[in-house]
Motif scaffolding. Sequence first.
Motif, PDB file in Angstrom:
ATOM      1  N   GLY A 145      12.721  77.818 -15.391  1.00 49.06           N
ATOM      2  CA  GLY A 145      11.504  76.952 -15.430  1.00 49.06           C
ATOM      3  C   GLY A 145      11.750  75.549 -15.639  1.00 49.06           C
ATOM      4  N   VAL A 146      12.775  75.095 -16.549  1.00 54.68           N
ATOM      5  CA  VAL A 146      12.736  73.882 -17.072  1.00 54.68           C
ATOM      6  C   VAL A 146      13.712  72.858 -16.070  1.00 54.68           C
ATOM      7  N   ASP A 147      14.823  73.285 -16.164  1.00 58.51           N
ATOM      8  CA  ASP A 147      15.864  72.738 -15.194  1.00 58.51           C
ATOM      9  C   ASP A 147      15.544  72.129 -13.888  1.00 58.51           C
ATOM     10  N   THR A 148      14.942  73.417 -13.360  1.00 60.07           N
ATOM     11  CA  THR A 148      14.670  73.271 -11.908  1.00 60.07           C
ATOM     12  C   THR A 148      13.614  72.477 -11.752  1.00 60.07           C
ATOM     13  N   THR A 149      12.536  72.387 -12.486  1.00 61.14           N
ATOM     14  CA  THR A 149      11.278  71.502 -12.054  1.00 61.14           C
ATOM     15  C   THR A 149      11.437  70.167 -12.276  1.00 61.14           C
ATOM     16  N   GLN A 150      12.387  69.939 -13.614  1.00 67.31           N
ATOM     17  CA  GLN A 150      12.721  68.832 -13.997  1.00 67.31           C
ATOM     18  C   GLN A 150      13.514  67.688 -12.991  1.00 67.31           C
ATOM     19  N   SER A 151      14.726  68.578 -12.208  1.00 62.71           N
ATOM     20  CA  SER A 151      15.400  68.143 -11.370  1.00 62.71           C
ATOM     21  C   SER A 151      14.463  68.004  -9.959  1.00 62.71           C
ATOM     22  N   GLN A 152      13.666  68.651  -9.694  1.00 60.34           N
ATOM     23  CA  GLN A 152      12.872  68.688  -8.326  1.00 60.34           C
ATOM     24  C   GLN A 152      11.765  67.322  -8.623  1.00 60.34           C
ATOM     25  N   LEU A 153      11.155  67.183  -9.754  1.00 60.08           N
ATOM     26  CA  LEU A 153      10.314  66.050 -10.000  1.00 60.08           C
ATOM     27  C   LEU A 153      11.424  64.692  -9.911  1.00 60.08           C
ATOM     28  N   SER A 154      12.448  64.730 -10.439  1.00 64.49           N
ATOM     29  CA  SER A 154      13.387  63.493 -10.241  1.00 64.49           C
ATOM     30  C   SER A 154      13.708  63.390  -8.752  1.00 64.49           C
ATOM     31  N   GLN A 155      13.998  64.179  -8.144  1.00 63.27           N
ATOM     32  CA  GLN A 155      14.217  64.189  -6.639  1.00 63.27           C
ATOM     33  C   GLN A 155      12.964  63.822  -5.744  1.00 63.27           C
ATOM     34  N   ALA A 156      12.071  64.185  -6.298  1.00 62.40           N
ATOM     35  CA  ALA A 156      10.654  63.821  -5.631  1.00 62.40           C
ATOM     36  C   ALA A 156      10.536  62.226  -5.758  1.00 62.40           C
ATOM     37  N   PRO A 204      -0.521  67.846  -2.336  1.00 61.95           N
ATOM     38  CA  PRO A 204       0.222  68.987  -2.180  1.00 61.95           C
ATOM     39  C   PRO A 204       1.201  68.848  -1.012  1.00 61.95           C
ATOM     40  N   GLN A 205       0.823  68.349  -0.091  1.00 66.06           N
ATOM     41  CA  GLN A 205       1.640  67.964   0.893  1.00 66.06           C
ATOM     42  C   GLN A 205       3.071  67.282   0.535  1.00 66.06           C
ATOM     43  N   ALA A 206       3.048  66.212  -0.194  1.00 71.69           N
ATOM     44  CA  ALA A 206       4.320  65.820  -0.710  1.00 71.69           C
ATOM     45  C   ALA A 206       5.164  66.661  -1.469  1.00 71.69           C
ATOM     46  N   VAL A 207       4.483  67.510  -2.194  1.00 74.19           N
ATOM     47  CA  VAL A 207       5.092  68.505  -2.988  1.00 74.19           C
ATOM     48  C   VAL A 207       6.008  69.584  -2.021  1.00 74.19           C
ATOM     49  N   LEU A 213       4.488  70.039 -10.369  1.00 78.55           N
ATOM     50  CA  LEU A 213       4.698  68.878  -9.586  1.00 78.55           C
ATOM     51  C   LEU A 213       3.695  68.260  -9.092  1.00 78.55           C
ATOM     52  N   GLU A 214       2.822  69.094  -8.851  1.00 80.08           N
ATOM     53  CA  GLU A 214       1.597  68.298  -8.034  1.00 80.08           C
ATOM     54  C   GLU A 214       0.639  67.537  -9.144  1.00 80.08           C
ATOM     55  N   GLU A 215       0.593  67.886 -10.490  1.00 82.74           N
ATOM     56  CA  GLU A 215       0.057  67.199 -11.438  1.00 82.74           C
ATOM     57  C   GLU A 215       0.785  65.966 -11.682  1.00 82.74           C
ATOM     58  N   GLY A 216       1.963  66.043 -11.779  1.00 82.37           N
ATOM     59  CA  GLY A 216       2.998  64.949 -12.047  1.00 82.37           C
ATOM     60  C   GLY A 216       2.896  63.673 -10.906  1.00 82.37           C
ATOM     61  N   LEU A 217       2.825  64.209  -9.666  1.00 85.68           N
ATOM     62  CA  LEU A 217       2.789  63.318  -8.732  1.00 85.68           C
ATOM     63  C   LEU A 217       1.157  62.730  -8.586  1.00 85.68           C
TER      64      LEU A 217
END
Length: 411
Positions: A246-257, A280-283, A368-372
Amino acid sequence: MATLVTELDLPGIDPADPELKGDRWHVAANGLLDSGKWLAQGPLSLVVIDREAGEFFLRSRSAEFPGRLIADLFGIKDGPLRDQVDANIINRSGDDHRRLRSLVNPALTPRAANRWRPVMREILEGLWEELETKEFDFVSRFSRPYPSQTIARVMGAPAVDASRLHDWSEWIQRQFDPIALSDPETVETVQDKVAEFYAWVDPLIEERRGTPADDLITTLIRTEEEGEKLSDQELRNLVLNILVGGVDTTQSQLSQAIRLLAAAPDQWGLLREDPEKMVPQAVSEVLRFEPVTAFTARQLVEEVEYRDVTFPAGTLLVVCSFTGNRDPEAFGDPRDFDIAAERGKTRPLTFGAGIHYCVGSNIARAELEEGLRFLAEKVETIELNGLTELQAVSGIYGIDRMDVRIQPVSG
Ligand code: HEM
């Protein structure tokens, strides 16, 4: 009569090539799509290009995640890392796996994930307040601390331990990365990190048994299925799997976003105009377009025939979500990054498919949604500002550093 897979003439690609990243990765993967083939040949495995075929192998009962095989290949025969590999939910199958999933699923439903959204916003607010300049490394300021602080709260770990959780996650995740495992020193370090994690989590579980709290560890302790509870071993390993997954994956996906959105100011504008609809669509679009889990693997436990091709028992297959997520029938104009596009209902392969479908996908999406959403409210414009250090796509496709310049919303 079906053709033996070894007799096919296939394009080549090496998923473990450390140079596969950024544009080079897109060119190589789009090249596979342009070959018109649905399979490619890598040095150690076949690579499944096509979405439907990828789903077939991920869902097949004749295929397993080759975690134990990877450990054997790299000489990981004993020690805490081996114990962990053997216990890992991804390496279990059949009734054993079904039981673990039914015990853990209730703690990670969409509803359960949504409950943590206020906590996520609180963490983001804290990170925002710590910013002193408009130019900073997005990875160290947001992507890295945010998921580990979130998981710490979700698990019920002391907030001060978030950075240790992050460190453990990054290291232990390397059990899936052949490039990392080819260095014996890395293997030694991962062994130590698993031992450290167990030494940290065992007393925490013990404490929660005595003093229940509103957190995931307590929920897992309480969960019962037909009178059965998780054993101590299962519990500590599930907590570890959730941390590592749950950590490395979400962190990486947020960076890529943020990398994608910062490079496309019109898309950032769309996000800001109507966050309710567009976040939600962007995520979904980021997960589809730049999956950080670009590859996952399966090994066949028996012979399989599919599309008139025979795959012998033991065959190793790597399913490519990046190419699968560019299926034109499922996703429209799939090579464009467009958060406003209507992509239909088909699920991309980013979270997998079948029995191992990511158990944390609801938490990941919520984060990811809350981050964006948070950033769309606070940041008028965002642009890349020099250095972006991409990791290789072979493990989790992360970013080590990404300098950005922002213009905060005034007032
Ligand atoms: C953007 C973020 C994430 C991505 C892209 C992702 C991707 C994946 C993929 C592709 C799989 C299936 C692998 C396979 O079948 O070979 C998976 C499984 C898993 N994920 Fe995630 N994941 C993410 C976030 C999370 C989070 C937040 C958690 C924990 C809260 C988590 C925990 C797990 C676990 C425990 C499994 C194994 C499930 C099983 O074997 O039944 N993941 N993930």
